[in-house]
Structure formats: structure tokens, C-alpha cells
Design a protein around this motif. Structure first.
Motif, PDB file in Angstrom:
ATOM      1  N   LEU A 174       0.825  -1.203   0.000  1.00  0.00           N
ATOM      2  CA  LEU A 174       0.000   0.000   0.000  1.00  0.00           C
ATOM      3  C   LEU A 174       0.866   1.263   0.000  1.00  0.00           C
ATOM      4  O   LEU A 174       0.574   2.237  -0.694  1.00  0.00           O
ATOM      5  N   LYS A 175       1.947   1.236   0.772  1.00  0.00           N
ATOM      6  CA  LYS A 175       2.840   2.393   0.795  1.00  0.00           C
ATOM      7  C   LYS A 175       3.482   2.628  -0.570  1.00  0.00           C
ATOM      8  O   LYS A 175       3.574   3.758  -1.053  1.00  0.00           O
ATOM      9  N   LEU A 176       3.958   1.530  -1.214  1.00  0.00           N
ATOM     10  CA  LEU A 176       4.578   1.677  -2.536  1.00  0.00           C
ATOM     11  C   LEU A 176       3.570   2.176  -3.561  1.00  0.00           C
ATOM     12  O   LEU A 176       3.899   3.030  -4.411  1.00  0.00           O
ATOM     13  N   SER A 177       2.342   1.692  -3.494  1.00  0.00           N
ATOM     14  CA  SER A 177       1.315   2.136  -4.443  1.00  0.00           C
ATOM     15  C   SER A 177       1.031   3.616  -4.279  1.00  0.00           C
ATOM     16  O   SER A 177       0.873   4.355  -5.263  1.00  0.00           O
ATOM     17  N   THR A 178       0.965   4.076  -3.041  1.00  0.00           N
ATOM     18  CA  THR A 178       0.716   5.502  -2.792  1.00  0.00           C
ATOM     19  C   THR A 178       1.834   6.368  -3.365  1.00  0.00           C
ATOM     20  O   THR A 178       1.588   7.418  -3.960  1.00  0.00           O
ATOM     21  N   ILE A 179       3.066   5.907  -3.210  1.00  0.00           N
ATOM     22  CA  ILE A 179       4.208   6.670  -3.739  1.00  0.00           C
ATOM     23  C   ILE A 179       4.154   6.750  -5.255  1.00  0.00           C
ATOM     24  O   ILE A 179       4.353   7.811  -5.863  1.00  0.00           O
ATOM     25  N   TYR A 180       3.853   5.595  -5.923  1.00  0.00           N
ATOM     26  CA  TYR A 180       3.797   5.592  -7.385  1.00  0.00           C
ATOM     27  C   TYR A 180       2.673   6.483  -7.907  1.00  0.00           C
ATOM     28  O   TYR A 180       2.822   7.181  -8.922  1.00  0.00           O
ATOM     29  N   VAL A 181       1.521   6.474  -7.245  1.00  0.00           N
ATOM     30  CA  VAL A 181       0.399   7.331  -7.660  1.00  0.00           C
ATOM     31  C   VAL A 181       0.780   8.801  -7.534  1.00  0.00           C
ATOM     32  O   VAL A 181       0.504   9.623  -8.422  1.00  0.00           O
ATOM     33  N   PHE A 182       1.445   9.146  -6.448  1.00  0.00           N
ATOM     34  CA  PHE A 182       1.863  10.538  -6.249  1.00  0.00           C
ATOM     35  C   PHE A 182       2.841  10.977  -7.336  1.00  0.00           C
ATOM     36  O   PHE A 182       2.728  12.081  -7.888  1.00  0.00           O
ATOM     37  N   ILE A 183       3.811  10.116  -7.659  1.00  0.00           N
ATOM     38  CA  ILE A 183       4.782  10.454  -8.715  1.00  0.00           C
ATOM     39  C   ILE A 183       4.072  10.626 -10.055  1.00  0.00           C
ATOM     40  O   ILE A 183       4.376  11.535 -10.830  1.00  0.00           O
ATOM     41  N   GLY A 184       3.100   9.737 -10.343  1.00  0.00           N
ATOM     42  CA  GLY A 184       2.371   9.852 -11.604  1.00  0.00           C
ATOM     43  C   GLY A 184       1.604  11.160 -11.707  1.00  0.00           C
ATOM     44  O   GLY A 184       1.572  11.798 -12.772  1.00  0.00           O
ATOM     45  N   ILE A 185       0.979  11.598 -10.616  1.00  0.00           N
ATOM     46  CA  ILE A 185       0.229  12.864 -10.630  1.00  0.00           C
ATOM     47  C   ILE A 185       1.162  14.038 -10.887  1.00  0.00           C
ATOM     48  O   ILE A 185       0.857  14.951 -11.657  1.00  0.00           O
ATOM     49  N   VAL A 186       2.340  14.019 -10.233  1.00  0.00           N
ATOM     50  CA  VAL A 186       3.300  15.109 -10.429  1.00  0.00           C
ATOM     51  C   VAL A 186       3.770  15.176 -11.873  1.00  0.00           C
ATOM     52  O   VAL A 186       3.838  16.256 -12.488  1.00  0.00           O
ATOM     53  N   LEU A 187       4.073  14.010 -12.490  1.00  0.00           N
ATOM     54  CA  LEU A 187       4.514  13.997 -13.889  1.00  0.00           C
ATOM     55  C   LEU A 187       3.410  14.491 -14.819  1.00  0.00           C
ATOM     56  O   LEU A 187       3.678  15.205 -15.808  1.00  0.00           O
ATOM     57  N   LEU A 188       2.178  14.132 -14.541  1.00  0.00           N
ATOM     58  CA  LEU A 188       1.057  14.579 -15.374  1.00  0.00           C
ATOM     59  C   LEU A 188       0.900  16.094 -15.305  1.00  0.00           C
ATOM     60  O   LEU A 188       0.672  16.755 -16.328  1.00  0.00           O
ATOM     61  N   LEU A 189       1.025  16.654 -14.096  1.00  0.00           N
ATOM     62  CA  LEU A 189       0.906  18.109 -13.956  1.00  0.00           C
ATOM     63  C   LEU A 189       2.021  18.832 -14.701  1.00  0.00           C
ATOM     64  O   LEU A 189       1.802  19.877 -15.318  1.00  0.00           O
ATOM     65  N   ILE A 190       3.234  18.283 -14.651  1.00  0.00           N
ATOM     66  CA  ILE A 190       4.354  18.900 -15.383  1.00  0.00           C
ATOM     67  C   ILE A 190       4.103  18.872 -16.883  1.00  0.00           C
ATOM     68  O   ILE A 190       4.342  19.850 -17.599  1.00  0.00           O
TER      69      ILE A 190
END
Length: 291
Positions: free
Chosen positions: A103-119
Motif C-alpha cells: 500500500l505504501k509503494l502504491s501511494t508513492i507511485y500514484v503521487f509520482i504519476g500525478i506530479v509527472l502529469l501536472l508537469i
């Protein structure tokens, strides 16, 4: 044995004229530990590693023989492994479950994906806001460029040099005469340490000032009138620091350095390298009248 060596520490300290507060200021060892070393109470020192370090630092400060320092350090008992704290119940707790880890790893990957999408969205938005140059503008720019006549700049080859220009050209700069001559007259020894003797002459009858600049951490003391003369300053300075300027009078200026390679001697604007290898050194600076 510990009491005898501790008494030797105390005798050397008193012989050099240091108080316990002086040793504390220079070595940064607390006074109660200094007293414990002098009384041979090794059990009062704060642990095996620190005890050895304190004895070594204090011994070098008062000039104790390195073999006696090592002999004193060997009296310190090794740490008892039985006294080490046992593992607590917290350290024996079960590791976290794999589900929580995923669950912790999934949360980290989702956060990174959102940041890349915003960029990515920000880059696309900035590119769409830039004005596009029309074809007509390009043709107009090309036409203006081809129709504009080129002009050769007026150049003057080998312009004549006037007499005024020739006379105003500055002559080659001569080296500045500082009016100070610094000479190392001899190298001897004092208390089994190297001692350099310098003579300073002021050819223009100007005041002479001595200053130390530091390229590395070094303990030092400066006295007026020889090794037992009046103490001017005693301190430990580090890289980039300098002492106050000290005026050289008729009396000898005596300097004791703990790490001579990390120090540079400045006599007015003259820079003198004291040593190339680390280690203690004594320096005697004497003022000599110009002939």
C-alpha cells in the motif's frame, strides 16, 4: 600506576604555567575530566573511546612522552559486552505485513504519476500560449533583409601615433619596495622540537607588525621576551582565520605552534612559509637595526 601517571600530567601542566581552566579552554575537555585524569580516576571518564581521546589530547598539550600517553591509555578497561543493553521488546516486534508495504509503494507511485502529469500539462499549456509567426511576416522579414544594403565600416589602418600619446603611455611598473627584510638566520632545537630564528630589518625605519594566518586548525601561543616571557595570546584557530597584528619591539617575539604546516607568517606585507610538514615548531623573531 594510574595515579602516578596522573600526577605526571599535573606536574607538567604546572611546569608550563597552565591552569585547569586553560587546558579546558584549549582542548575543550571539561574540567572534571581533566581532574579525573590527574587523579588517576579512570572510572570517572565518559567511556572507553572518549577517555583515550582525552588522555591523548591532554598529553600532547603538556608535552608528555607519546609512550607514556599510550601506557596511560592502556590502563583504561575495555568495554564490557555484558553491560550492553539487551534487545527491547520493540526490536523483537514482528515486521510489518506485506499488505501494508504494498500500500505504501502504491501511494508513492500514484503521487509520482500525478506530479509527472501536472508537469506535462504545464509544458503543453506554455507551448500553446506562444505566438506563431505567420508566413507573411516571414516573407516581409526576408525581403527587408535582402534589400538592406551592406555598409563597410570605416577602418583606419595603422593610425598615426601622436607625440602626446607616446609621452602619456605608462612605463613598465616597478616592484613595490616594502622596506622590510625578513631573514631566517638559523634552525636549532628547543625541547626536542625544531626552532627557527628570524631577523627582521626595517630599511625605511617603519613599524613592523607580525600576524599569523591559518590554512588548517592549529593551537598556538605568542609570548614577548622568550619562551617564559609575557603571554600575549594563546588560542586555537582554523582555516581562513588570522590573529591580530602584533607590533615587533626590541624584545624577542616567541611563537609556539602545534601544527606549523597549517600556518603562514606575515611580516607587514611579506608572507613567509613556516613549514611544509605538519608538527610542532618554535619560532623566534628578533628586530635588527638597519646598517
Amino acid at each position: 600506576m594510574a595515579e602516578e601517571l596522573g600526577q605526571l600530567f599535573r606536574e607538567l601542566r604546572l611546569k608550563k604555567g597552565y591552569s585547569i581552566e586553560d587546558i579546558q579552554e584549549i582542548t575543550k575537555i571539561r574540567s572534571r575530566y581533566i581532574e579525573a585524569i590527574e587523579q588517576g580516576k579512570l572510572e570517572d571518564l565518559p567511556g572507553h573511546f572518549y577517555a583515550k581521546a582525552f588522555i591523548k589530547s591532554y598529553g600532547e598539550m603538556v608535552g608528555l612522552d607519546p609512550e607514556l600517553i599510550e601506557q596511560y591509555q592502556n590502563l583504561i578497561p575495555d568495554p564490557d559486552l555484558k553491560e550492553l543493553p539487551s534487545r527491547t521488546a520493540h526490536s523483537l516486534a514482528k515486521p510489518p505485513s506485506k499488505v501494508g508495504k504494498y500500500l505504501k509503494l502504491s501511494t508513492i507511485y500514484v503521487f509520482i504519476g500525478i506530479v509527472l502529469l501536472l508537469i506535462y500539462m504545464l509544458i503543453v499549456s506554455m507551448a500553446s500560449d506562444q505566438p506563431k509567426e505567420s508566413k507573411g511576416d516571414l516573407e516581409r522579414t526576408r525581403l527587408e533583409t535582402t534589400e538592406k544594403p551592406t555598409q563597410k565600416p570605416n577602418t583606419l589602418v595603422n593610425p598615426p601615433t601622436t607625440q602626446k600619446q607616446t609621452t602619456e603611455e605608462p612605463s613598465e611598473q616597478q616592484p613595490v619596495n616594502l622596506g622590510i627584510e625578513v631573514t631566517k638566520t638559523s634552525t636549532t632545537s628547543y625541547k626536542n622540537r625544531s626552532k627557527d630564528i628570524y631577523e627582521v630589518v626595517s630599511t625605511q625605519n617603519q613599524d613592523i607588525f607580525i600576524q599569523l594566518s591559518f590554512n588548517d586548525s592549529c593551537w598556538f601561543e605568542i609570548r614577548k621576551g622568550g619562551p617564559r616571557g609575557k603571554l600575549i595570546v594563546m588560542d586555537t584557530l582554523g582555516k581562513g582565520q588570522v590573529t591580530d597584528k602584533i607590533k615587533l619591539e626590541d624584545q624577542e617575539l616567541w611563537i609556539h605552534l602545534g601544527n606549523a604546516a597549517g600556518v603562514q607568517l606575515n611580516v607587514n606585507d611579506n608572507k613567509v612559509t613556516i613549514a611544509n610538514e605538519p608538527g610542532p615548531k618554535y619560532i623566534s623573531i628578533q628586530k635588527k637595526k638597519a646598517q
